[in-house]
Design a protein around this motif. Sequence first.
Motif, PDB file in Angstrom:
ATOM      1  N   LYS A   1      50.139  36.069  56.603  1.00 55.91           N
ATOM      2  CA  LYS A   1      50.761  35.108  55.694  1.00 55.91           C
ATOM      3  C   LYS A   1      49.818  34.704  54.571  1.00 55.91           C
ATOM      4  CE  LYS A   1      53.885  32.950  59.063  1.00 55.91           C
ATOM      5  NZ  LYS A   1      54.198  31.694  59.781  1.00 55.91           N
ATOM      6  N   ILE A   2      48.592  34.420  54.947  1.00 52.82           N
ATOM      7  CA  ILE A   2      47.617  34.004  53.917  1.00 52.82           C
ATOM      8  C   ILE A   2      47.337  35.143  52.950  1.00 52.82           C
ATOM      9  CG2 ILE A   2      45.230  33.283  53.561  1.00 52.82           C
ATOM     10  CD1 ILE A   2      45.413  31.673  56.099  1.00 52.82           C
ATOM     11  N   SER A   3      47.235  36.350  53.465  1.00 46.51           N
ATOM     12  CA  SER A   3      47.003  37.498  52.583  1.00 46.51           C
ATOM     13  C   SER A   3      48.190  37.705  51.640  1.00 46.51           C
ATOM     14  CB  SER A   3      46.770  38.749  53.418  1.00 46.51           C
ATOM     15  OG  SER A   3      45.654  38.591  54.267  1.00 46.51           O
ATOM     16  N   ASN A   4      49.377  37.592  52.163  1.00 49.41           N
ATOM     17  CA  ASN A   4      50.550  37.737  51.302  1.00 49.41           C
ATOM     18  C   ASN A   4      50.631  36.622  50.271  1.00 49.41           C
ATOM     19  OD1 ASN A   4      51.343  40.030  52.716  1.00 49.41           O
ATOM     20  ND2 ASN A   4      52.640  38.861  54.140  1.00 49.41           N
ATOM     21  N   ALA A   5      50.297  35.409  50.703  1.00 50.83           N
ATOM     22  CA  ALA A   5      50.332  34.293  49.750  1.00 50.83           C
ATOM     23  C   ALA A   5      49.310  34.484  48.645  1.00 50.83           C
ATOM     24  CB  ALA A   5      50.084  32.977  50.487  1.00 50.83           C
TER      25      ALA A   5
ATOM     26  N   ASN B   1      50.485  37.335  46.385  1.00 53.39           N
ATOM     27  CA  ASN B   1      51.583  36.908  45.505  1.00 53.39           C
ATOM     28  C   ASN B   1      51.092  36.023  44.376  1.00 53.39           C
ATOM     29  OD1 ASN B   1      53.494  38.298  47.020  1.00 53.39           O
ATOM     30  ND2 ASN B   1      53.866  36.543  48.384  1.00 53.39           N
ATOM     31  N   SER B   2      50.200  35.102  44.705  1.00 51.38           N
ATOM     32  CA  SER B   2      49.676  34.240  43.649  1.00 51.38           C
ATOM     33  C   SER B   2      48.858  35.028  42.641  1.00 51.38           C
ATOM     34  CB  SER B   2      48.822  33.129  44.266  1.00 51.38           C
ATOM     35  OG  SER B   2      47.712  33.691  44.960  1.00 51.38           O
ATOM     36  N   THR B   3      48.113  36.018  43.147  1.00 52.85           N
ATOM     37  CA  THR B   3      47.308  36.848  42.236  1.00 52.85           C
ATOM     38  C   THR B   3      48.192  37.690  41.335  1.00 52.85           C
ATOM     39  OG1 THR B   3      45.598  36.928  43.932  1.00 52.85           O
ATOM     40  CG2 THR B   3      45.461  38.524  42.133  1.00 52.85           C
ATOM     41  N   LEU B   4      49.266  38.240  41.922  1.00 57.57           N
ATOM     42  CA  LEU B   4      50.182  39.047  41.121  1.00 57.57           C
ATOM     43  C   LEU B   4      50.855  38.198  40.041  1.00 57.57           C
ATOM     44  CD1 LEU B   4      51.816  41.253  43.894  1.00 57.57           C
ATOM     45  CD2 LEU B   4      50.249  42.008  42.110  1.00 57.57           C
TER      46      LEU B   4
ATOM     47  N   TYR C   1      43.368  43.199  41.672  1.00 60.78           N
ATOM     48  CA  TYR C   1      42.458  42.924  42.782  1.00 60.78           C
ATOM     49  C   TYR C   1      41.181  42.237  42.346  1.00 60.78           C
ATOM     50  CZ  TYR C   1      45.512  46.035  45.388  1.00 60.78           C
ATOM     51  OH  TYR C   1      46.601  46.602  45.991  1.00 60.78           O
ATOM     52  N   GLN C   2      40.796  42.327  41.104  1.00 59.05           N
ATOM     53  CA  GLN C   2      39.568  41.673  40.668  1.00 59.05           C
ATOM     54  C   GLN C   2      39.635  40.155  40.775  1.00 59.05           C
ATOM     55  OE1 GLN C   2      38.756  43.159  36.787  1.00 59.05           O
ATOM     56  NE2 GLN C   2      37.983  45.139  37.497  1.00 59.05           N
ATOM     57  N   PRO C   3      40.684  39.507  40.310  1.00 58.87           N
ATOM     58  CA  PRO C   3      40.693  38.052  40.435  1.00 58.87           C
ATOM     59  C   PRO C   3      41.079  37.577  41.826  1.00 58.87           C
ATOM     60  CG  PRO C   3      42.709  38.770  39.373  1.00 58.87           C
ATOM     61  CD  PRO C   3      41.869  39.987  39.583  1.00 58.87           C
ATOM     62  N   MET C   4      41.250  38.497  42.773  1.00 55.59           N
ATOM     63  CA  MET C   4      41.695  38.069  44.094  1.00 55.59           C
ATOM     64  C   MET C   4      40.628  37.252  44.779  1.00 55.59           C
ATOM     65  SD  MET C   4      43.145  40.372  47.216  1.00 55.59           S
ATOM     66  CE  MET C   4      44.463  40.953  46.182  1.00 55.59           C
ATOM     67  N   VAL C   5      39.371  37.651  44.631  1.00 51.89           N
ATOM     68  CA  VAL C   5      38.291  36.944  45.312  1.00 51.89           C
ATOM     69  C   VAL C   5      38.173  35.517  44.787  1.00 51.89           C
ATOM     70  CG1 VAL C   5      35.838  36.974  45.809  1.00 51.89           C
ATOM     71  CG2 VAL C   5      37.118  39.118  45.747  1.00 51.89           C
ATOM     72  N   SER C   6      38.199  35.377  43.465  1.00 48.04           N
ATOM     73  CA  SER C   6      38.074  34.039  42.884  1.00 48.04           C
ATOM     74  C   SER C   6      39.280  33.166  43.247  1.00 48.04           C
ATOM     75  CB  SER C   6      37.933  34.146  41.367  1.00 48.04           C
ATOM     76  OG  SER C   6      39.078  34.778  40.818  1.00 48.04           O
ATOM     77  N   SER C   7      40.480  33.773  43.164  1.00 48.78           N
ATOM     78  CA  SER C   7      41.668  32.970  43.511  1.00 48.78           C
ATOM     79  C   SER C   7      41.652  32.588  44.979  1.00 48.78           C
ATOM     80  CB  SER C   7      42.940  33.740  43.165  1.00 48.78           C
ATOM     81  OG  SER C   7      42.989  34.929  43.931  1.00 48.78           O
ATOM     82  N   ARG C   8      41.136  33.486  45.801  1.00 44.45           N
ATOM     83  CA  ARG C   8      41.068  33.163  47.233  1.00 44.45           C
ATOM     84  C   ARG C   8      40.073  32.034  47.474  1.00 44.45           C
ATOM     85  NH1 ARG C   8      40.531  37.633  52.080  1.00 44.45           N
ATOM     86  NH2 ARG C   8      40.679  36.142  53.825  1.00 44.45           N
TER      87      ARG C   8
END
Length: 697
Positions: A561-565, A568-571, A586-593
């Motif tokens: 769930k957290i990965s999908n959330a 989705n937010s990154t997309l 995928y680049q902003p995924m780390v910062s958004s996470r």
Amino acid sequence: MWDSENDSAGGRDYGSGALITAKQGLQADGFEQRGQSWFVATDIPSDLLVQIGDTSFHLHKYPLISRSGRLNRIVYDSHDGDLNKIVLDDLPGGPEAFELAAKFCYGVAVDLTASNISGLRCAAEYLEMTEDLEEGNLIFKTEAFLSYVVLSSWRDSIIVLKNCEKLSPWAENLQIVRRCSESIAWKACANPKGIRWAYTGKHPKSSSPKWNEMKDSSPSRNNQVPPDWWFEDVSILRIDHFVRVITAIKVKGMRFEMIGASIMHYGSKWLPGLVKDGVGTPLMDEIGGIRESISSGSGNSITSGSGNSITSSWKGGMQMIVAGSKDDQQAVQIVQAKDQRMIIESLISIIPPQKDGVSCSFLLRLLRMANVLKVSPALVTELEKRVGMQFEQAGLADLLIPSYNKSETMYDVDLVQRLLEHFLMQEQTEFSSSPSRKSLSDRPMHEAAQQRTGSHAKARVARLVDSYLTEVARDRNLSLTKFQVLAEALPESARTCDDGLYRAIDSYLKAHPTLSEHERKRLCRVMDCQKLSIEACMHAAQNERLPLRVVVQVLFSEQVKISNAIANSTLKEAASAGAATVESYYQPMVSSRKTLLEGTPQSFQEGWAAAKKDINTLKFELDSVKAKYQTLQNDMENLQRQFEKMTKQKQTSAWSSGWKKLSKLTKMSGFETQDVGPQLPADQNKKAPRRWRNSIS
């Protein structure tokens, strides 16, 4: 509409209500009472004693037999010529009615009122005071008063019908009950704007079942009459007469909401079990809700007043209901268990068949009392079906019905299971039967609306069942099978979130700490870990009562769930920024996470860190298992190769032994040719061995 309503019903003179008859040969100034005996105020001594119960009347034969066919026949048909005593214990109306009839025979003025007309009419029929004996006899007088005065008055019809309770079966045979019931029904169905007669009102926000503070309310032009103005007056009737009135009202076309509200009002007054526990108030909340829905848009207000007052109290385990008015003598009725059973059975039989005729809370309380009082099983089943029709409207407090049979459980779980089955069956029936009445063009839209309505109802029922399971799970006598059957009765689509079901499972595990590992796994199988919220997952990850396998499933589903959330937010962020490549996703995924985790509460971060640590430990163990499996696989392959090599060697040795045997055979054949050589041609002796060697080589 009826001018006679402007006078008091207790002791009013109706003009023709004063009956005075001139008698020939005997004039009486009146009657006087001495203890339990009545005497005629005249100088002529009495020659006839009429005994009714404990009361005796010292009268004369001639005034009575000249107007009463029954007394005439008793006197003249008697073998005793000097008959001077007659016993009439079975006379309807008792001594009071006979006193009025005797006064009528003597020509004494008799005031006909709504309180005495029913008893006097039945007594006149019993005494056979017909027109054949004398014109204008008592039957004619009382019948005229009933037809032209009582039936045209609202309150008089109520009073007469109330007084008919002691006159069965005479009042039924003389059609007094039927005529009064129809008169009440006609007036109850009248337009409230045209009502000008007095009625008993009540406060709309009354929180006490005591109606002794009410006052008579005569509607004026400024005060609007509420649609339920007739509830209070009709509720003083006995249950069989109330059923007659409600049946007549149904025939007149009254809306079923109003009929249901009147039934609820009557039940809250006469059945103590319908009073809310610990509060002492009847079901006025449900009645008020229906009343508001009926009178919405009209701005009607409930008029307060008092007339026929009703007080309710408890005495000796039975409900005591006092009904009466200030002018009339109060009558006390004790509602015993058998009377309550009759009331419940009668109310069940007259409940409107429509779905929302009465509230679900009222039906459940009625069902609770029906189980206590051992009502007919057929009526109980019918009541359960009615509850199933509107089960989504039920409340948790109404579902907690104690188990009155020999069951070990505290609450009647089987009853709730049956109610849920009736609900699901009703939903399936409505969904399968409703589209058939629609046209082909409207059927898809109707089916979609039906599905939305059914899904909302099932969702409410699912929340209700989960709350009920949480309460009953604390019962240590509740078996795992009953819990599981009730939890799995609803389809999976009914629950969008299993948090309530998880709370119920956790409560059951707390109350049953001796469950085995297999039973705990079986219990948790009714829950879908993917439907748990974040809070429920955090609680489940640290819940030591849950099996380890369930905890792993919860952690895995939460990670997904957290990965999908996050994805989705990154997309969404990438789409808004206009990113076109996969790397930008995928680049902003780390910062958004990191941002997402920093924005979460500290308790959630700590819990997630512990959960992540457990996940890493499980991953390490999984990698070690994979390595061991790879080693075992390599060893298996080596063994396989060795096995194949050994197999080839065995095949080679077998071939070599075969060739050796063949060579021996060859040598033996050579020796044989040498022995028989002279008998064959010379060319053949030379060529045969060479050909054999060539083939062998």
